[in-house]
Write a protein that holds these residues in place. Structure first.
Motif, PDB file in Angstrom:
ATOM      1  N   UNK A  87       3.853  -4.524  -9.722  1.00 33.25           N
ATOM      2  CA  UNK A  87       2.617  -4.358 -10.807  1.00 33.25           C
ATOM      3  C   UNK A  87       1.181  -4.479 -10.258  1.00 33.25           C
ATOM      4  N   UNK A  90      -0.112  -2.758  -7.105  1.00 28.58           N
ATOM      5  CA  UNK A  90      -0.308  -1.316  -7.577  1.00 28.58           C
ATOM      6  C   UNK A  90      -1.616  -1.357  -8.167  1.00 28.58           C
ATOM      7  N   UNK A  91      -1.913  -2.486  -9.009  1.00 33.45           N
ATOM      8  CA  UNK A  91      -3.210  -2.606  -9.614  1.00 33.45           C
ATOM      9  C   UNK A  91      -4.417  -2.623  -8.869  1.00 33.45           C
ATOM     10  N   UNK A  93      -4.177  -1.938  -5.359  1.00 33.16           N
ATOM     11  CA  UNK A  93      -4.672  -0.658  -4.831  1.00 33.16           C
ATOM     12  C   UNK A  93      -5.400   0.396  -5.429  1.00 33.16           C
ATOM     13  N   UNK A  94      -4.905   0.469  -6.679  1.00 35.17           N
ATOM     14  CA  UNK A  94      -5.762   1.517  -7.642  1.00 35.17           C
ATOM     15  C   UNK A  94      -7.199   1.007  -7.686  1.00 35.17           C
ATOM     16  N   UNK A  95      -7.435  -0.465  -7.701  1.00 36.34           N
ATOM     17  CA  UNK A  95      -8.696  -0.600  -8.045  1.00 36.34           C
ATOM     18  C   UNK A  95      -9.590  -0.561  -6.636  1.00 36.34           C
ATOM     19  N   UNK A  97      -8.954   1.804  -4.577  1.00 35.91           N
ATOM     20  CA  UNK A  97      -9.282   3.226  -4.434  1.00 35.91           C
ATOM     21  C   UNK A  97     -10.415   3.584  -5.255  1.00 35.91           C
ATOM     22  N   UNK A  98     -10.793   2.736  -6.164  1.00 36.50           N
ATOM     23  CA  UNK A  98     -12.194   3.096  -7.037  1.00 36.50           C
ATOM     24  C   UNK A  98     -13.231   2.612  -6.597  1.00 36.50           C
ATOM     25  N   UNK A 100     -13.281  -0.917  -6.453  1.00 36.30           N
ATOM     26  CA  UNK A 100     -13.471  -2.238  -7.331  1.00 36.30           C
ATOM     27  C   UNK A 100     -12.571  -3.302  -6.262  1.00 36.30           C
ATOM     28  N   UNK A 102     -12.007  -6.901  -6.397  1.00 37.15           N
ATOM     29  CA  UNK A 102     -11.891  -8.196  -7.214  1.00 37.15           C
ATOM     30  C   UNK A 102     -11.357  -9.259  -6.787  1.00 37.15           C
ATOM     31  N   UNK A 103     -10.604  -9.230  -5.679  1.00 38.16           N
ATOM     32  CA  UNK A 103      -9.758 -10.315  -5.194  1.00 38.16           C
ATOM     33  C   UNK A 103     -10.224 -10.952  -4.077  1.00 38.16           C
TER      34      UNK A 103
END
Lengths: 373, 581
Positions: A87, A90-91, A93-95, A97-98, A100, A102-103
């Motif tokens: 989960x 995936x989150x 990678x999606x971030x 790609x946009x 973002x 954050x980590x």
């Protein structure tokens, strides 16, 4: 959240405080520029005020790391998120790609998706971020850098290594039977429906056991254990461990050692034992000790600070005690009892290493054909 | 063209604009409201549907081929069937029970009816996860107290109850919202029923039960239908109970299936979109039916002139009272007690340890950075949503009630739509929005996006409560304000709002309490920095950290109970009801 953890946290607080004190007390010659660089890092990290960590599920380890960090760096908030399974990757990678980012730090076990993130360039080189000189000294470590880095790019660093094996209830499964048959006991119809397993189809450690079983017993045996033996899959390793301790299963692939200690210290009566600790019954696991720094982190200095800090001797000692896993630092004594330590000279498989990645993905796919998720 | 001619032309155009503004300009605020609300409500739905058919976007593997692969997965159809089974079983039990209870509370002389009714309010406010955690101590097949007692007494040989089962899931639904919400909404309706109708039935020789079945229920059918459909829609939203109890036994409803699809390698966003779209299509008849039932308004017998004559239960009065108290205690106080007990257990569910009780979970939680941050996030989320909700719902309700505009109907429909979008789909749609639309990307990883989703999720109920209150105000009060020279804004601010304050307060607290226990709408949007307590609790539960989960659950329950008491007090004091339609 219990007495054991409280004791650990007190000890951890002392240890982590000692880490800083020890660092400060090191002779200037021994530290070279490291001390000054480290201090600069601390000051810059304080300016950033936070560090975002994707970490492991293990409650004791999380408890330790949060408390020790807060004790040493009260001005830098650790934003800790459990980054287990598929989960979270995936989150992320999606971030990304946009756009973002954050980590800052990843501090957990590697699964297929985390490796894919690494291949996509999500992590940065680790060695340039290590400012404490001893961390780059091979003598500091029990294993070689080649073994501790999971990837060729040297971005994914593991700081723990212990043997991982199958466990059984000695009052339900005769120990002599285990000794005689080893892992082949998993094929005994007497244990149909009594074998527990952290779901090997997902992102947790269960997949490592699947690779181990296939490597040692073969693919047909793996199929038999899943299909004919009707293994019970548990979503999380801690759930599997609790089910095991409560007697829901007699044999367990993938135990949470730190939870075992928690149950034992709380006074729960059980007699569970490992199948063995040699290369025929176990694999080598780094567990959740994989450290990596994200590319384009929101708090770059705090991220570097955390990477250096977590690898210091005293933090490693406290972390290893909380996690119940052996540190790779040569100056931190192994936590595992002698009958669970690495057998010298044995060649263990290491399913978490990058070179086993393809194989692990294949095995997981095979299991999904047997039992769709 | 000369300058003069051009100037004349410009002047005519200007005059046309002025005339148009005078004719329709007053509609500008309501048009703006419809557009903004329309975007906020319809975008997530459109986004989910589009992502099931159009390739691209920030989330990979999206495309029309997904429809084929999604329906080739046998688990997808199974999850839809499972969803319908859970909803069907829950409603089949809850509806008749709720009708009988509401009738007893509203139409009979059962003692302390108000107090018992409050018990159902409390039940409605209880967070599902907290209740589930409590029930585990009672019905877990391994350590559940009920199972242990029955085995110890020799009544059964093996544990008869298993919360991790289909019926376990249904049971938890029954003890949280399924019965409570119906009793809450139907009791006032039964109370307002004209007693003369029942008396006429009695005079004709029918008993109390025959009167209930043959007269009262048929008369109440429209109200019952609306409440039933609302419960079915709400039931289709179920997520966290199924995630916690269903996933370990491979029992998936569509919402957990969607969630798990996104947690796979590779993530199956497209198939999840297909599933969400299918559910939205399945819900369409329900939406139409509910709208039809609401607008039909066959409430001619639900007059304000309730005769006050109640059915006398005679010698059954106290046994019925005892039975109702037992129901309330069994399905609200018992799991609460168990939840609190679990938060003090050294190891959750391990009875007979040398040191069974401890304060450590509480001590650790209150000093834990994660807990404290999640608590703060919960407050930001709860208060942020409540404030936004009160401000906007009041405007929406006012326009729906008072505006003389053709845009009133679309506005009304838009305020109803969110009720029909399951929480996890709403969250899914917003996830697409904040990750795919550059304008909204800054919202990702903030509490603001969760506030927005919480605001939408609670809109239908909130707007309806305020609307009902505004309808009671009467237009004369406002007209007086207008006559005195006040603009509509001034009238709204100085007259309508002050008179609606009690309803706004109720809505604010309702929204706050509803939002802080939300999981399905926000789980996909929360991050480590913005995670509220409810998401922390589901993390603890799914990780197997049941002691800390019980602590978090207890905290949310306590706050919810305070909210329930506030809502009840204000509602009773000012006569505010959450009516349908």
């Amino acid at each position: 959240m219990n007495r054991k953890r409280l004791l650990i946290s007190r000890r951890a607080a002392l240890l982590s405080g000692a880490a800083t004190a020890a660092l400060a007390a090191l002779p200037a010659r021994a530290q070279g520029d490291g001390k000054a660089e480290f201090d600069r890092l601390v000051a810059a990290a304080k300016q950033e005020g936070a560090v975002a960590v994707g970490g492991g599920r293990d409650a004791s380890a999380r408890d330790f790391i949060l408390k020790a960090w807060k004790k040493d760096f009260p001005d830098i908030e650790m934003q800790f998120t459990v980054a287990g399974g598929f989960n979270w990757p995936n989150q992320v990678r999606a971030e990304r790609a946009s756009g973002k980012y954050l980590w800052d730090v990843y501090l957990n076990g590697p699964n297929v998706l985390v490796y894919r993130m690494a291949q996509e360039g999500v992590f940065q080189d680790l060695l340039p971020a290590l400012v404490l000189p001893d961390l780059k000294d091979p003598k500091t470590w029990r294993r070689s850098f080649d073994d501790m880095f999971l990837d060729d790019e040297k971005r994914m660093f593991s700081f723990f290594a212990s043997v991982s094996t199958v466990w059984y209830h000695a009052n339900k499964v005769p120990p002599e039977k285990v000794k005689a048959q080893g892992l082949k006991l998993l094929l005994d119809p007497a244990y149909q429906g009594r074998i527990g397993w952290q779901d090997p189809r997902g992102g947790g450690p269960g997949a490592n056991y699947a690779v181990m079983v296939e490597e040692i017993l073969g693919r047909d045996a793996l199929k038999t254990i899943i299909v004919d033996q009707k293994s019970v899959f548990y979503d999380r390793q801690s759930q599997a461990t609790e089910a095991f301790i409560r007697g829901k299963c007699d044999i367990l692939l993938g135990i949470e050692i730190s939870d075992l200690e928690t149950y034992r210290k709380a006074g729960v009566k059980f007699d569970v034992r490992p199948f063995g600790h040699d290369a025929k019954t176990a694999h080598l696991s780094i567990s959740g000790s994989f450290l990596a720094l994200f590319d384009k982190p929101p708090h770059p200095n705090a991220a570097k600070l955390l990477a250096n800090w977590v690898l210091t001797r005293d933090v490693q000692k406290g972390y290893a005690e909380a996690y119940q896993w052996d540190s790779n630092r040569a100056d931190v004594a192994p936590i595992s009892p002698p009958d669970q330590q690495v057998v010298a000279g044995d060649k263990y498989i290491e399913p978490q290493q990058g070179r086993w990645l393809k194989r692990k993905a294949e095995v997981q796919e095979f299991i999904r054909t047997l039992r769709p998720s | 063209m000369s300058v003069r001619t051009a100037a004349a032309g410009d002047g005519q155009a200007y005059a046309r604009i002025v005339r148009a503004w005078r004719a329709h300009g007053g509609e500008a605020p309501i048009v703006l409201l419809v557009l903004v609300l329309g975007f906020l409500v319809l975008y997530p739905i459109g986004s989910v549907v589009l992502n099931s058919v159009i390739p691209g976007g920030a989330l990979d593997s999206v495309g029309i081929a997904a429809w084929g692969t999604a329906f080739a997965d046998p688990g997808l159809a199974e999850s839809i069937v499972n969803t319908l089974k859970v909803v069907g079983a829950t409603q089949a039990i809850a509806l008749p029970l709720a009708i009988v209870i509401a009738w007893l509370l509203g139409r009979t002389d059962v003692p302390y009816a108000g107090l018992i009714e409050f018990g159902f309010w409390v039940m409605f406010f209880l967070p599902a996860l907290g209740v589930t955690t409590g029930w585990l101590l009672f019905f877990d097949p391994q350590y559940g107290l009920a199972n242990a007692w029955l085995v110890d007494l020799g009544i059964v040989e093996t544990a008869p109850f298993d919360l991790y089962s289909f019926w376990g899931i249904v049971f938890v639904h029954l003890t949280t919202y399924a019965i409570a919400v119906k009793v809450m909404l139907l009791t006032p309706a039964f109370r307002n029923l004209d007693g003369a109708i029942e008396e006429a039935s009695r005079i004709c020789g029918a008993g109390a039960l025959a009167t209930l079945v043959r007269v009262v229920v048929p008369i109440m059918t429209p109200a019952i239908l609306v409440v039933f459909l609302m419960s079915v829609i709400r039931g289709l939203e179920a997520f966290e109970i199924e995630l916690f109890l269903g996933v370990p036994i491979d029992f998936r409803v569509y919402s957990t299936k969607m969630y798990l699809m996104m947690a796979q390698d590779p993530p199956r966003y497209a198939e999840a979109s297909v599933l969400a779209t299918s559910i939205l299509v399945l819900m369409l008849p329900l939406i139409v039916l509910q709208r039809w039932a609401s607008l039909r308004r066959s409430y001619v017998v639900l007059t304000g002139r309730s005769s006050g004559r109640k059915v006398r239960l005679g010698r059954w009065r106290w046994p019925v009272f005892a039975a109702l108290v037992l129901v309330v205690c069994a399905i609200s106080l018992l799991p609460l007690g168990l939840l609190v007990m679990g938060s003090f257990m050294t190891l959750f569910g391990f009875f007979g340890l040398p040191e069974m009780w401890t304060l450590d979970h509480w001590r650790e939680a209150l000093g834990d950075v994660t807990f404290v941050n999640s608590f703060q996030n919960m407050l930001w989320l709860g208060f942020g949503t409540a404030i936004l909700a009160v401000l906007c719902y009041a405007v929406v309700a006012y326009c729906s009630v008072r505006a003389r505009s053709r845009w009133r109907a679309p506005l009304d429909i838009l305020s109803w739509l969110p009720l029909t979008i399951p929480g996890v789909i709403l969250g899914f749609g917003y996830l697409f929005m904040v990750l795919q639309v550059p304008l909204f990307t800054p919202l990702y990883g903030t509490v603001a996006v969760m506030v927005l989703v919480g605001f939408l999720a609670a809109m239908t109920l909130g707007v309806q409560v305020i609307k009902v209150h505004m309808l009671q105000l009467g237009a004369e009060v406002e007209e007086a304000g207008r006559v005195a020279g006040g603009s509509w804004m001034r009238t709204f601010r100085s007259i309508v709002i002050p008179l609606t304050v009690p309803a706004l307060a109720v809505v604010g607290v309702l929204v706050f309490a509803g939002t802080i226990r939300q999981v399905s709408t926000i789980i996909l949007l929360s991050t480590g920095a913005t995670r509220p307590l409810s998401v922390l609790q589901i993390e603890f539960l799914t990780e197997g950290n049941l002691g800390p989960a019980a602590v978090v659950g207890t905290v949310i329950v306590l706050i919810s109970l305070v909210a329930a008491a506030v809502v009840r007090l204000v509602s009773v004091r000012f006569g505010i009801q959450a009516r349908e339609g």
